[in-house]
Design an enzyme around this catalytic site. Structure first.
Site, PDB file in Angstrom:
ATOM      1  N   GLY A 144       0.806  -1.223   0.000  1.00  0.00           N
ATOM      2  CA  GLY A 144       0.000   0.000   0.000  1.00  0.00           C
ATOM      3  C   GLY A 144       0.831   1.260   0.000  1.00  0.00           C
ATOM      4  N   LEU A 147      -3.876  -5.501  -5.244  1.00  0.00           N
ATOM      5  CA  LEU A 147      -2.798  -4.517  -5.142  1.00  0.00           C
ATOM      6  C   LEU A 147      -1.574  -5.088  -4.405  1.00  0.00           C
ATOM      7  CD1 LEU A 147      -2.176  -1.527  -5.815  1.00  0.00           C
ATOM      8  CD2 LEU A 147      -2.889  -0.996  -3.476  1.00  0.00           C
ATOM      9  N   ASP A 148      -0.418  -4.957  -5.020  1.00  0.00           N
ATOM     10  CA  ASP A 148       0.863  -5.365  -4.407  1.00  0.00           C
ATOM     11  C   ASP A 148       0.887  -6.839  -4.014  1.00  0.00           C
ATOM     12  OD1 ASP A 148       1.698  -2.745  -4.678  1.00  0.00           O
ATOM     13  OD2 ASP A 148       1.076  -2.183  -2.667  1.00  0.00           O
ATOM     14  N   ALA A 149       0.043  -7.649  -4.642  1.00  0.00           N
ATOM     15  CA  ALA A 149      -0.025  -9.063  -4.269  1.00  0.00           C
ATOM     16  C   ALA A 149       0.289  -9.996  -5.432  1.00  0.00           C
ATOM     17  CB  ALA A 149      -1.402  -9.392  -3.701  1.00  0.00           C
TER      18      ALA A 149
END
Lengths: 286, 286, 286, 286
Positions: free
Chosen positions: D203, D229-231
């Site tokens: 995040g 997100l960001d995964a």
């Protein structure tokens, strides 16, 4: 080379002018030779933190007089402070569960003179390492634990720590969560090694979590234990590269090397009085 | 966050009691606020080295008075010392040959505000990077060199450095050996990046040497240039893992990332007046 | 998880088309399941090197038939090759002088199942570690050495290694130089840990040399022992950052952590038959 | 050294005997010279993954015939596979917001020949880097974005990517979250650099989070962008040590060096067809 007897002053207070001069002038007037001085100012918070190590030889004060003589200055600046002597040896308890790599590593370092402490006891919820402890000449206490016996076992643990005049508790891969009662008895005096790069993979089975996520680097974290699990002030961390070829077993094996080194470094920093804690963070004067 | 104007005092002398107190008392009496103080004692050699950074605001001395006022104390302790002001900007010349990676990296960092210096000139024995320099708004000087023209080129180089009031020379993969004349003009003011982990693989073609030897780690070294080739005081070093799969070309590519980072770190340390040199070694107060 | 019995084929030869197909076809025809295959081509030298590990279960050949059956193919391509079985356990001798950190570390790893070998003997020119060896259940042999007794001691050493059917000699901080006679008896079967980042600081007292030169990173190197001191094929290396604050004693302490890890990694690679040596370099299939 | 034209086969399927033999036999029969072959078996999942690179010269198939000729074998084993040729150049779009360090670094590497791709466009929600792009000879597109214009801007973005025949999208510190529509158009073809050691500090404002938590190591992560997100699947990660002395600004500065290197490494791995994705993880054949 024999080290001369020293004292170490660790202090923190609101930042203001004259702090460094005040402390160094105090030591100079009493004829102390400063051998290390390090400081840090947290500009955002306006907090000043300092570590000063000085030789006792040649001072016009006896060691037991230094504290009382320093008190007025400390009061003037509103300092929180500790005074430690190199002649005092920390009395450590090493707690361990099944995996002995950190225990053996610490005992070997201790035998070689790397860790300036007394090993007051080795305590485990398993009987496995009694011979090892005996070989290194330290007492081993088997305190088995189950869901029902946990409160009782913690009571025994506290008694044992008290009885042995323990002032540092080392969790060397001890897989039991300590209760609030124990944690509160040893504020910033319990060092745990967590086998991940915190805050990633807190909690159980971090190597499984890391494998599942497919990370390319794994880590280990030494921290002081606080009430919140795996959330206490971080003392040291380190990492090692891994790849898709590493199974969970491989991660655990690579991680063990990190755990040993990071835990030992954190203990050494603690024993040398190089760590100050504030706002759940550490200042490490290395 | 705007940084307040500061001054930095760098000093070294024979170790004796009262040094820390003397300096901090001097600053306190003149109402300076110390924001960083770091010191080192070389116990074997009996040498004391210190860096103190303090805010100028609120002092009862004008900046130009600080040095003269400090002189008697410095004389008393037999100190070698320098006083630097954050308002002064170093004037740097960047020297480069064919490979532009360090040059571009430095210019990009400079543009982003990472390097508190003026780029007084970019100088090369090749014409290749003129456009690049122009793009970043700095002057480019092409000083070609051959065996016969070398003495003449060095004379031009010295004139140019003088003309531009240069006080830091950065060898950003400049493949010419500077002569004694140039080196002596800029003592501890020429920073070179050597593409090996010195003292391993000094001299020419270090990546070829590393490949030939079959090492598993390669390095880069930033150092001040002295008369002895690749033997000056080391400022910083770093390394990266390699394997049998890496050709000489791969080593050079991996190495470039090291070179850029290690050179930039060394320059930053120099610009912040964090480096003291003694006995061909550096003390880096980071 | 129990590992199924496997065999590992290590081979090298002049590069030519059909090598990979030839080997994999051979294994497929005999119903072997390949679980790892790795290869490397040295383009400059035109040399092909390969490691293939395959499960023995389900093959239409008994283990002892595999070699003879493979021989014609190997001959056709002019291969140098070795065949190893996971059921064979290497018989290792650990040689050590005064400092026990590598010895203890290896014995602890061995006890925890990290090293798939038998510790056939621990041999030292000092009597110090007899108890430690006994605690871990391995034989300890004290072979004192002086300038006069050196030839005699080496003879005893060779006898002992032979008697114990040793096929791997580990120099775990053994401070005696082995003579040609011993080295030639164990080609690429003696692993030494040198406490520097070779080729920097070969020879005696590398931490003193590193301190003198003022390096910012120190290293450790595991290598096969050849006749030329500290010049044999490098298996693995690693480094750690140091600073001006580190005395020679500090370097030695930081270095010990490297030595333990790098030596253990090299031994594990050797035991898993992951190393091929050619032109005084190693190919490490990890 | 000019590289000869090669093709790379990337495949995955259920593990079974004969896979390696099948593929290598296919290539051998068509007279291909294998220059790299790497494979991985996920034992838990029973999945086999392989990368084979081979020279086209000397084959008895034209490049465009290789795929069709391979299809029956692939079908027999139920393979998912891709065939790539070294003669094809990836067409990349670089997306960037205000901070230019990754952009400049990529353009510099590209100019020096490190990245075998065409830079089809540089796209930004800010006008700042137009000159920089022009200097390196690539097109710059300013697509400003606000809460209201976001859907419209994404449409323009998609059109632009299509128009430029983009097959790789590089988020070089692009601070806008891409919508599902864009992400789904480029599965495993969008590479992002996140300025933390994921999964820690996903995040916004990861350096602020890291500072708040008091970590001793910070990291950067290059990953393929997925809907979460960001995964997405992690391609590469790296870290650098920090201390209590580092402010958020210092963390950001140290982190930029990581970001540049990790992003460039990930792109290079992608361009060399060394990455296979399965179960939200990557297998990186390096």
């Amino acid at each position: 080379m024999e080290r001369k007897p020293t004292a170490t002053l660790l202090l923190s207070c609101q930042d203001r002018k004259g702090l460094v001069a005040g402390v160094s002038d105090f030591l100079f007037r009493h004829n102390a030779n400063i051998i290390h001085a390090d400081q840090h100012t947290d500009q955002e918070e306006g907090i000043f933190l300092q570590r000063v190590e000085f030789e006792l030889g040649g001072m016009d004060l006896d060691p037991e007089q230094i504290g009382p003589t320093f008190t007025p200055l400390a009061a003037e600046f509103g300092m929180q402070w500790q005074l430690r002597f190199s002649s005092e040896r920390c009395r450590a308890a090493i707690l361990v569960s099944r995996e002995p790599h950190c225990l053996i590593d610490l005992l070997a370092r201790w035998t070689m003179g790397e860790l300036h402490m007394d090993v007051a006891s080795v305590i485990s919820n398993h009987p496995d390492h009694a011979d090892m402890a005996r070989h290194f000449g330290v007492d081993y206490h088997h305190l088995p634990v189950s869901a029902e016996t946990k409160p009782d076992q913690e009571m025994q643990l506290l008694d044992l720590l008290d009885d042995r005049k323990t002032d540092l508790v080392i969790l060397a891969r001890y897989m039991q969560v300590l209760t609030e009662q124990v944690v509160n008895r040893f504020p910033n005096k319990i060092i745990n090694i967590h086998h991940s790069f915190l805050p990633a993979f807190a909690g159980a089975r971090p190597y499984h979590q890391a494998h599942e996520r497919g990370v390319k680097v794994i880590g280990a974290t030494a921290h002081y234990v606080s009430i919140d699990l795996d959330a206490g002030p971080i003392i040291d961390q380190d990492v090692v590269r891994v790849s898709h070829r590493d199974t969970v077993t491989d991660l655990a094996q690579k991680g063990r090397d990190l755990e040993k080194i990071v835990l030992a470094r954190a203990i050494r920093l603690h024993l040398d009085h190089r760590i100050l804690v504030y706002r759940n963070k550490t200042v490490v004067f290395d």
